[in-house]
Every structure is written in structure tokens, then in C-alpha cells.
Design a protein around this motif. Structure first.
Motif, PDB file in Angstrom:
ATOM      1  N   LEU A 280     -17.026 -11.837  -1.616  1.00  6.66           N
ATOM      2  CA  LEU A 280     -17.986 -10.976  -0.941  1.00  6.66           C
ATOM      3  C   LEU A 280     -17.316 -10.217   0.201  1.00  6.66           C
ATOM      4  O   LEU A 280     -17.577  -9.016   0.412  1.00  6.66           O
ATOM      5  CB  LEU A 280     -19.154 -11.810  -0.408  1.00  6.66           C
ATOM      6  CG  LEU A 280     -20.006 -12.548  -1.455  1.00  6.66           C
ATOM      7  CD1 LEU A 280     -21.115 -13.319  -0.774  1.00  6.66           C
ATOM      8  CD2 LEU A 280     -20.582 -11.565  -2.477  1.00  6.66           C
ATOM      9  N   ALA A 281     -16.449 -10.906   0.938  1.00  7.91           N
ATOM     10  CA  ALA A 281     -15.761 -10.244   2.040  1.00  7.91           C
ATOM     11  C   ALA A 281     -14.852  -9.136   1.531  1.00  7.91           C
ATOM     12  O   ALA A 281     -14.709  -8.075   2.164  1.00  7.91           O
ATOM     13  CB  ALA A 281     -14.958 -11.272   2.847  1.00  7.91           C
ATOM     14  N   THR A 282     -14.229  -9.360   0.378  1.00  7.36           N
ATOM     15  CA  THR A 282     -13.361  -8.329  -0.208  1.00  7.36           C
ATOM     16  C   THR A 282     -14.163  -7.081  -0.587  1.00  7.36           C
ATOM     17  O   THR A 282     -13.752  -5.942  -0.316  1.00  7.36           O
ATOM     18  CB  THR A 282     -12.645  -8.881  -1.450  1.00  7.36           C
ATOM     19  OG1 THR A 282     -11.875 -10.025  -1.069  1.00  7.36           O
ATOM     20  CG2 THR A 282     -11.756  -7.835  -2.081  1.00  7.36           C
ATOM     21  N   VAL A 283     -15.343  -7.360  -1.190  1.00  7.14           N
ATOM     22  CA  VAL A 283     -16.182  -6.224  -1.581  1.00  7.14           C
ATOM     23  C   VAL A 283     -16.648  -5.452  -0.352  1.00  7.14           C
ATOM     24  O   VAL A 283     -16.611  -4.205  -0.302  1.00  7.14           O
ATOM     25  CB  VAL A 283     -17.370  -6.707  -2.419  1.00  7.14           C
ATOM     26  CG1 VAL A 283     -18.330  -5.555  -2.698  1.00  7.14           C
ATOM     27  CG2 VAL A 283     -16.890  -7.334  -3.718  1.00  7.14           C
ATOM     28  N   VAL A 284     -17.111  -6.199   0.674  1.00  7.82           N
ATOM     29  CA  VAL A 284     -17.594  -5.543   1.888  1.00  7.82           C
ATOM     30  C   VAL A 284     -16.462  -4.767   2.563  1.00  7.82           C
ATOM     31  O   VAL A 284     -16.647  -3.655   3.062  1.00  7.82           O
ATOM     32  CB  VAL A 284     -18.200  -6.585   2.850  1.00  7.82           C
ATOM     33  CG1 VAL A 284     -18.515  -5.953   4.193  1.00  7.82           C
ATOM     34  CG2 VAL A 284     -19.467  -7.183   2.231  1.00  7.82           C
ATOM     35  N   GLY A 285     -15.252  -5.359   2.559  1.00 10.42           N
ATOM     36  CA  GLY A 285     -14.111  -4.655   3.133  1.00 10.42           C
ATOM     37  C   GLY A 285     -13.794  -3.365   2.385  1.00 10.42           C
ATOM     38  O   GLY A 285     -13.442  -2.339   2.988  1.00 10.42           O
ATOM     39  N   ALA A 286     -13.914  -3.420   1.040  1.00 15.71           N
ATOM     40  CA  ALA A 286     -13.673  -2.213   0.248  1.00 15.71           C
ATOM     41  C   ALA A 286     -14.708  -1.141   0.534  1.00 15.71           C
ATOM     42  O   ALA A 286     -14.401   0.060   0.551  1.00 15.71           O
ATOM     43  CB  ALA A 286     -13.678  -2.572  -1.241  1.00 15.71           C
ATOM     44  N   MET A 287     -15.937  -1.553   0.804  1.00 18.32           N
ATOM     45  CA  MET A 287     -16.973  -0.580   1.120  1.00 18.32           C
ATOM     46  C   MET A 287     -16.734   0.103   2.453  1.00 18.32           C
ATOM     47  O   MET A 287     -17.278   1.176   2.726  1.00 18.32           O
ATOM     48  CB  MET A 287     -18.344  -1.268   1.138  1.00 18.32           C
ATOM     49  CG  MET A 287     -18.779  -1.873  -0.195  1.00 18.32           C
ATOM     50  SD  MET A 287     -18.925  -0.653  -1.504  1.00 18.32           S
ATOM     51  CE  MET A 287     -20.262   0.338  -0.872  1.00 18.32           C
ATOM     52  N   GLY A 288     -15.927  -0.526   3.290  1.00 16.05           N
ATOM     53  CA  GLY A 288     -15.662   0.073   4.596  1.00 16.05           C
ATOM     54  C   GLY A 288     -14.458   1.003   4.610  1.00 16.05           C
ATOM     55  O   GLY A 288     -14.082   1.501   5.676  1.00 16.05           O
ATOM     56  N   MET A 289     -13.818   1.255   3.443  1.00 23.01           N
ATOM     57  CA  MET A 289     -12.666   2.154   3.407  1.00 23.01           C
ATOM     58  C   MET A 289     -13.120   3.608   3.652  1.00 23.01           C
ATOM     59  O   MET A 289     -14.227   3.980   3.277  1.00 23.01           O
ATOM     60  CB  MET A 289     -11.962   2.042   2.047  1.00 23.01           C
ATOM     61  CG  MET A 289     -11.259   0.699   1.858  1.00 23.01           C
ATOM     62  SD  MET A 289     -10.280   0.620   0.341  1.00 23.01           S
ATOM     63  CE  MET A 289     -11.514   0.869  -0.891  1.00 23.01           C
ATOM     64  N   ASN A 290     -12.241   4.428   4.231  1.00 21.37           N
ATOM     65  CA  ASN A 290     -12.581   5.790   4.648  1.00 21.37           C
ATOM     66  C   ASN A 290     -12.290   6.817   3.553  1.00 21.37           C
ATOM     67  O   ASN A 290     -11.595   7.810   3.750  1.00 21.37           O
ATOM     68  CB  ASN A 290     -11.794   6.154   5.918  1.00 21.37           C
ATOM     69  CG  ASN A 290     -12.208   5.314   7.099  1.00 21.37           C
ATOM     70  OD1 ASN A 290     -13.389   5.008   7.240  1.00 21.37           O
ATOM     71  ND2 ASN A 290     -11.247   4.930   7.908  1.00 21.37           N
ATOM     72  N   PHE A 291     -12.813   6.570   2.360  1.00 18.22           N
ATOM     73  CA  PHE A 291     -12.729   7.559   1.288  1.00 18.22           C
ATOM     74  C   PHE A 291     -14.063   8.281   1.176  1.00 18.22           C
ATOM     75  O   PHE A 291     -15.115   7.667   1.318  1.00 18.22           O
ATOM     76  CB  PHE A 291     -12.385   6.877  -0.051  1.00 18.22           C
ATOM     77  CG  PHE A 291     -10.972   6.348  -0.105  1.00 18.22           C
ATOM     78  CD1 PHE A 291      -9.909   7.199  -0.387  1.00 18.22           C
ATOM     79  CD2 PHE A 291     -10.713   5.013   0.148  1.00 18.22           C
ATOM     80  CE1 PHE A 291      -8.613   6.708  -0.438  1.00 18.22           C
ATOM     81  CE2 PHE A 291      -9.421   4.521   0.096  1.00 18.22           C
ATOM     82  CZ  PHE A 291      -8.359   5.374  -0.189  1.00 18.22           C
ATOM     83  N   GLN A 292     -14.001   9.548   0.866  1.00 18.83           N
ATOM     84  CA  GLN A 292     -15.223  10.352   0.768  1.00 18.83           C
ATOM     85  C   GLN A 292     -15.788  10.277  -0.641  1.00 18.83           C
ATOM     86  O   GLN A 292     -15.892  11.261  -1.363  1.00 18.83           O
ATOM     87  CB  GLN A 292     -14.913  11.815   1.146  1.00 18.83           C
ATOM     88  CG  GLN A 292     -14.425  11.993   2.566  1.00 18.83           C
ATOM     89  CD  GLN A 292     -15.461  11.531   3.584  1.00 18.83           C
ATOM     90  OE1 GLN A 292     -16.662  11.779   3.400  1.00 18.83           O
ATOM     91  NE2 GLN A 292     -15.000  10.869   4.644  1.00 18.83           N
ATOM     92  N   ALA A 293     -16.133   9.044  -1.063  1.00 20.98           N
ATOM     93  CA  ALA A 293     -16.727   8.862  -2.387  1.00 20.98           C
ATOM     94  C   ALA A 293     -18.230   9.137  -2.309  1.00 20.98           C
ATOM     95  O   ALA A 293     -18.852   9.035  -1.246  1.00 20.98           O
ATOM     96  CB  ALA A 293     -16.482   7.439  -2.884  1.00 20.98           C
TER      97      ALA A 293
END
Length: 327
Positions: A280-293
Motif C-alpha cells: 500500500l505504501a508503494t502504491v501511495v508513493g507512486a501516486m505522489g510522483m510528479n508526472f502530469q498523468a
């Protein structure tokens, strides 16, 4: 013990009626070979002891043996008399903590004196036999003492039986849900077994000496057989007490294994929860990346969708782990 008379005397006779005696009737009494005089002193006064000793003309060495106040099992003899000190398991307290009552027997020609400072159940039972019980009148003094010592050993067999019952209840509790609460009972039973062995082991010198052929050579083979049988019974009692100590050690090993299994179970649960949390932490961390998706521009709908996916993933992982018995 408040209602128990400190002095009790009974003259058993094989062919005549058995009768109880007062302390004044002991003076000059000489039982014949078909009779047996039994005097039981339960927490008597010093004056009672001295009076009985004087009227029955018991040896002074036996009086000193009684007066020394020792609790160590011991045996002695002089001329036609023998005396023995033993420790009887207190039946009222053996289920809680081992304690004993010192029983001293002095035996001479057709007479036996017993002395104790507390209640002994089999002695009270013998008092209650009633004057119609004439079979004892046919016993010699040595045979009567052997009977008392056999009953004394029986108190240890009874204590071991109670101990085994306590061990069985403890092991049921260990295998149940209350294993963590069993440690105090384990400690109590360990002390119980040690105390029982310390009480019984010193009797080895007593029964060993009494079983030797030179202990009472003038009393014939009947007394020898009784004393040899007592020594054999003592060895059986010692074996049972030693086995009782091993039982509590086995119960402790069972407790340790059950505790280890519970610890392993908790570690598996913690490990599985850690894996889920890490994912879950990995997923949440990925959601916080600064890509303009496009997903990051979906607003509240995207946020709650991601939360729902995370909750569903965690619930699914927990269900799969439970189904596979991972915890």
C-alpha cells in the motif's frame, strides 16, 4: 484438632473383648501374647508424656529420642524396644502446598505408643475402628508398627495421585486458550514435587535399616518380611516421586512449545500485515510522483477510486492469507 483427645489408649485382644483405657489404667498393665496395647498421644502435654512413660516403663532412650524435637526420619532400638520417626503427608494441605506431620512410634513387648503434633487421617481412622475390631490383637508390636508405616507411605502415594491430577489439568489448560496463565501453576507444581521428594528421601535410611536381618533378629521371620516389604514399598514411592518431578518438566516443555507456537503465529501475522502495508505504501508513493498523468487530474473521483482500490487489495490479501492459513 481441638475436639481430638490428646490421650487415647486401646487394648486389642484376639480372644477377648477389646476395650479403651484411661491413663490411670496403664499402671502395671502387662498385655499377653494375644493382646496388643496401643497408646496414641496427639499433641500431649509434657506431664502426660512423662506419666505414660512412667506407667508403661518405656526406655529412657526412647524418651530422649522423642524429646529432641527433630523432624528428620530416624530409627533406633534397645533391648526389646524399637522406635522410629517418620513424616506423614498432611492430607488437608497436599493439594495446595506440601506439608507434613511428624509421627513417632515406640514399640515393645505387646505394646505400641504413637506420638504426633497434628492430625494424621489414618490414625484418626484407626481410632474410629471401634472396640469390636479384634484382629489387631493378634498382631505383634512390630507388625502393628509396620502397618502404621505402610499407611504412612500410602500418604505419599495419595499425594502423587493428586499431583498427577493437577498435572493433567495444567496440560489441558496449556493446550487451551489460557496457556499464558499457566506459568504460576507450573512454578507451584515444581515446588510441590521438590518438597515431596525432600520429605520422602530421608526415609531411605529408616526403611533400609529396618529391612536388615540384624535389626530385630529375635522377632522371627514375620517381622523381617514386614520390614523388607516396607523397604520395597518405599522404593516404589521414591520412583513415583521422581517420576512426578519429570512430569512437571514435561509440562514445562509443553508450555514452552505452546508459547513458541503462539509467538510464531503472531510473527506470521505481523509479517503478512507488513507485506500488505508495504505494498500500500508503494502504491501511495507512486501516486505522489510528479508526472502530469490524466489520473492526477481526476479530482475527488480519482482520489476515492484509488482509496477503494487500496482497501479492496488489502481485504483481498487478508482473505487469501486466511484461506491459506498463513495466519
Amino acid at each position: 484438632m481441638a475436639n481430638l483427645p490428646s490421650f487415647f489408649a486401646r487394648l486389642f485382644h484376639a480372644t477377648q473383648p477389646t476395650r479403651d483405657l484411661d491413663i490411670g489404667q496403664l499402671n502395671g498393665l502387662e498385655p499377653d501374647d494375644e493382646a496388643l496395647l496401643w497408646i496414641d498421644l496427639c499433641d500431649p502435654s509434657a506431664q502426660q508424656v512423662e506419666l505414660v512413660w512412667e506407667q508403661c516403663r518405656l526406655p529412657a532412650a526412647a524418651r530422649r529420642f522423642l524429646a529432641d524435637g527433630s523432624t528428620t526420619p530416624e530409627v533406633g532400638q534397645e533391648d526389646q524396644y524399637l522406635w522410629v520417626r517418620c513424616v506423614v503427608v498432611n492430607g488437608r494441605t497436599r493439594r495446595e502446598a506440601m506439608s507434613g506431620t511428624v509421627l513417632t512410634c515406640v514399640a515393645g513387648p505387646n505394646r505400641v505408643l504413637t506420638h504426633r503434633r497434628g492430625e494424621v487421617p489414618f490414625m484418626e481412622e484407626l481410632r474410629r475402628l471401634g472396640i469390636a475390631h479384634t484382629a489387631i490383637g493378634g498382631l505383634s508390636a512390630e507388625s502393628f508398627v509396620a502397618t502404621l508405616l505402610d499407611r504412612q507411605l500410602a500418604t505419599y502415594f495419595d499425594a502423587v495421585s493428586d499431583y498427577e491430577d493437577a498435572i493433567e489439568r495444567l496440560e489441558v489448560a496449556i493446550l487451551g486458550k489460557s496457556a499464558g496463565d499457566s506459568l504460576p501453576e507450573l512454578q507451584r507444581l515444581r515446588r510441590w514435587a521438590s518438597r515431596m521428594r525432600r520429605m520422602l528421601a530421608p526415609h531411605r535410611n529408616v526403611f533400609g535399616a529396618m529391612s536388615r536381618p540384624d535389626f530385630r533378629p529375635d522377632e522371627g521371620r514375620s517381622a523381617d518380611r514386614h520390614f523388607v516389604a516396607l523397604d520395597t514399598r518405599f522404593e516404589r514411592a521414591m520412583d513415583m516421586v521422581e517420576n512426578a518431578r519429570e512430569l512437571v518438566i514435561g509440562s514445562f516443555e509443553l508450555f514452552s512449545n505452546k508459547t513458541a507456537l503462539r509467538t510464531n503465529h503472531f510473527m506470521r501475522v505481523l509479517t503478512f500485515v507488513t507485506v500488505i502495508t508495504g505494498v500500500l505504501a508503494t502504491v501511495v508513493g507512486a501516486m505522489g510522483m510528479n508526472f502530469q498523468a490524466d489520473l492526477f487530474g481526476s479530482g475527488d473521483a480519482g482520489f476515492w477510486s484509488v482509496v477503494a482500490v487500496l482497501v479492496a487489495f488489502a481485504a483481498g490479501a487478508l482473505w487469501a492469507g486466511w484461506r491459506r492459513h498463513w495466519f
